[in-house]
Design an enzyme around this catalytic site. Structure first.
Site: not given
Length: 691
Positions: A23, A177-178, A545, A549, A551
């Site tokens: 990746y 995945y996340h 935040k 981003d 996440h």
């Protein structure tokens, strides 16, 4: 005497290995192109493109929210010129390209098709995948743009377009995945991902864009992208459960009779969340063990594998680090005899029991989501996000309380200095700060040299198609050829569809009276009460935040732990400018500001927040920062006046909250003076120098 060095009696031929990827993407299209060429020369068999956050969220590189984020976590692609440079010298009819792109997936696919057409490549010859899973963006990764319903329509358009025009393309990989990185249990990972796939297929079926006698072709192109964690047996069973459940759903819900269209096709990246900053050399073993869980079972083997590098908990991997992970895959595929055998786990009673248990748990969760009206309704209600936040809180509490043991973190912490990190900052790659300015300059030149009348006309056709409910892919490809930018494409659709702010999932959750932490939470709550009494009001914390981003796992857990401790928490989710956060802190009279940034843009964004507070006469409000922050940057942040810096090694949330209380307790008189002056925000001071 026979030998088994190269062949076996049961399987004289070897299976083809999975697609081997890394990746990658950073700084600029030109730099990323050079990296791709290097990796392909080293034996990589497919490309996996990482885009930067402005591209992922539909902003041009010169947008205010893009500040500090350009080229940091991936490559900036603002227009056709960038996409052409990214694939310069790489024949797209011979490449299998995966693009980790979601909200603007239709646009990046349009740019890719436009580049192929300029190369003289037919659309039908293109092979690859657009991730295009918007539901998990609302739940875990945060790079959404539009509300759920129009987002689902965009996915439908891509699926309906590609099955006709680009039949070898996967229009979506449902990305669990996340979900695992956000704390999902295996049952939740199975259920939430499958619910997403069902929502998409239902939407495509109901759109009337695909004849029912050809619907199986769409089903057959849906792929998945999963996470493989360290619980080796559970992960093997999870993948076998995925295969069986998908076969059942496609057969019973959609009536797909062709077995090849029911096949569960997935790619994988093993769990980056489990990589540790402490004793990072151990991460090599973790990566290997996690990869085994998705390649050992032939009937549930991944079609494509990309592995993180050992140092991703420290920063951006260098080309050599990526090569190390690439070689790990190649050794497994070409040196071992793994690909010579049938499935090693068929008929194993322990495996069968675990698979059955996971399937039942997932089916129960799927029934609950279906009763709510499906995945979109479960997102809008906040149910799915709240369940992930709760599960992640339990996971972190188990680590904090030593129920879950992690070598080098809360077990076997004694260590020799690692020669891999002895050189400090040189053990990771850093993005040149000049890259952002260069990209903005190139963007300006692009706008100056294009045909703006053609741009305007193509955007008008895109808007008309969106308003009329037509498929937006052909108008998007026309926009790409006309020179439209990423921000212009997204803004046109923002006008039509609106924007969205997803539920945070943060509520006042108390796992138990003391979280099993031997009185530490009780003691923390008493300290919060004491400092609140001294302040004359409840201690208040702004969790922010800044930037793009998305996440948000860390911010959510800090917000929830603070609330559990009795602190009033201000947390409004992701994607705020530094000015927004400063004004929020001033308006609500926060006593401390905690910033969470995982994109590598911490220096620029924190500088703006600290400067904003100082300019407003609120320098007494301490700022704490958390993220993947190299040691050298920690010094820069402290020179700015940041009161505390936390990295992934700081997993004791009770300890972090205790630090926050101490910081506020030491400033009680300053808060009182500020309130007495009633002057915060009332006038501006001379700007402070921030290094």
């Amino acid at each position: 005497m026979s030998s088994d060095r190269t062949r076996t009696a049961t399987s004289p031929e070897r299976d083809r290995p999975w697609l081997i990827r890394t990746y990658a993407g950073h700084s600029s299209a030109q730099a990323s192109n050079a990296l791709y060429r290097q990796n392909l020369a080293k034996g990589q068999t497919g490309l996996s493109v990482a885009f930067d956050l402005p591209t992922q969220t539909g902003y041009d590189s010169d947008h205010v929210l893009a500040r500090g984020e350009v080229g940091k976590v991936g490559v900036p692609v603002s227009h056709l010129g960038d996409m052409a440079a990214l694939f310069d010298g790489i024949p797209l009819d011979k490449m299998n390209t995966s693009m980790t792109i979601n909200a603007p997936a239709a646009w990046l696919l349009a740019l890719y098709i436009a580049v192929a057409e300029k190369q003289g490549v037919n659309r039908a010859d293109l092979q690859g995948t657009t991730q295009n899973d918007i539901i998990k963006e609302y739940l875990s990764r945060g790079t959404y743009i539009f509300p759920p319903a129009p987002s689902l329509k965009l996915i439908t358009d891509v699926a309906a377009f590609t099955y006709r025009e680009v039949p070898k393309w996967n229009p979506m990989n449902v990305c669990s995945y996340h979900l695992q990185e956000a704390g999902a249990t295996p049952e939740q990972e199975l259920a939430f991902a499958l619910a997403t796939a069902v929502a998409v297929l239902d939407a495509v079926r109901d759109s009337s864009q695909v004849p029912m006698n050809e619907f199986g072709q769409v089903v057959g192109r849906i792929s998945f992208f999963v996470n493989a964690g360290i619980r080796f047996v559970t992960e093997i069973c999870k993948m076998r459960a995925f295969c069986e459940l998908w076969d059942e759903i496609t057969r019973t819900r959609y009536g797909i009779t062709d077995e090849k269209f029911r096949r569960f096709r997935y790619g994988v990246q093993v769990n980056s969340l489990g990589l540790t900053e402490q004793q990072p050399e151990n991460n090599v073993y973790r990566i290997l063990i996690e990869m085994l869980s998705v390649v050992l079972s032939k009937n549930a083997r991944a079609r494509a594998v990309q592995l993180p590098a050992w140092n991703e908990a420290l920063g951006l991997p260098r080309p050599w680090d990526q090569q190390w992970s690439l070689r790990l895959q190649q050794i497994m595929a070409y040196e071992t005899d793994l690909l010579e055998y049938e499935d090693l786990f068929d008929g194993n009673p322990a495996i069968e029991r675990k698979v059955a248990m996971l399937k039942q748990g997932a089916l129960d969760e799927l029934a609950k989501i279906d009763a709510m009206g499906g995945a979109i309704a479960a997102v809008d209600s906040g149910y799915m996000k709240g369940e992930l936040v709760r599960a992640n809180a339990r996971r972190l509490a188990d680590i904090e309380n030593d129920v879950t043991r992690i070598v080098g973190v809360n077990a076997f912490v004694e260590t020799e200095p690692s020669p891999l990190t002895a050189d400090g900052i040189s053990s990771i790659m850093t993005v040149d700060d000049m890259a952002e300015g260069d990209q903005i300059d190139k963007l300006a030149r692009w706008r100056e040299t294009r045909d703006n009348d053609a741009v305007k006309a193509s955007l008008q056709k895109l808007e008309q198609a969106a308003r009329n409910g037509e498929n937006i892919m052909e108008p998007s490809i026309a926009c790409a050829h006309a020179g439209v930018t990423t921000g212009e494409w997204a803004q046109t659709l923002r006008v039509v569809f609106g924007e969205y702010r997803a539920p945070t999932g943060v509520t006042s959750i108390i796992l138990s009276d003391d979280d099993g932490a031997d009185g530490k939470m009780t003691d923390l709550r008493q300290k919060v009460d004491a400092v609140s009494a001294r302040l004359g009001t409840r201690m208040k914390m702004l969790v922010g935040k800044p930037g793009l981003d998305g996440h948000s796992n860390g911010a959510e857990q800090i917000a929830m732990k603070a609330g559990d401790a009795g602190i009033d928490v201000l947390y409004d989710g992701i994607r705020w400018t530094p000015d927004d956060l400063v004004q929020n802190a001033l308006t609500h009279k926060a006593h401390i500001v905690g910033l969470s940034i995982l994109s590598g843009s911490h220096v620029a964004l924190v500088r703006d927040v600290v400067r904003g507070l100082r300019d407003a006469g609120a320098a007494h409000i301490p700022v704490a920062v958390g993220g993947i922050i190299p040691e050298a940057d920690m010094l820069i942040l402290r020179q700015m006046g940041v009161a505390a810096v936390y990295t992934p090694k700081d997993y004791q949330l009770v300890g972090i909250m205790t630090d926050m209380v101490k910081l506020v307790d030491g400033r009680v008189d300053q808060y009182r003076n500020a309130d007495a002056d009633n002057d915060i925000g009332g006038h501006r001071h001379d700007p402070a120098t921030i290094y």
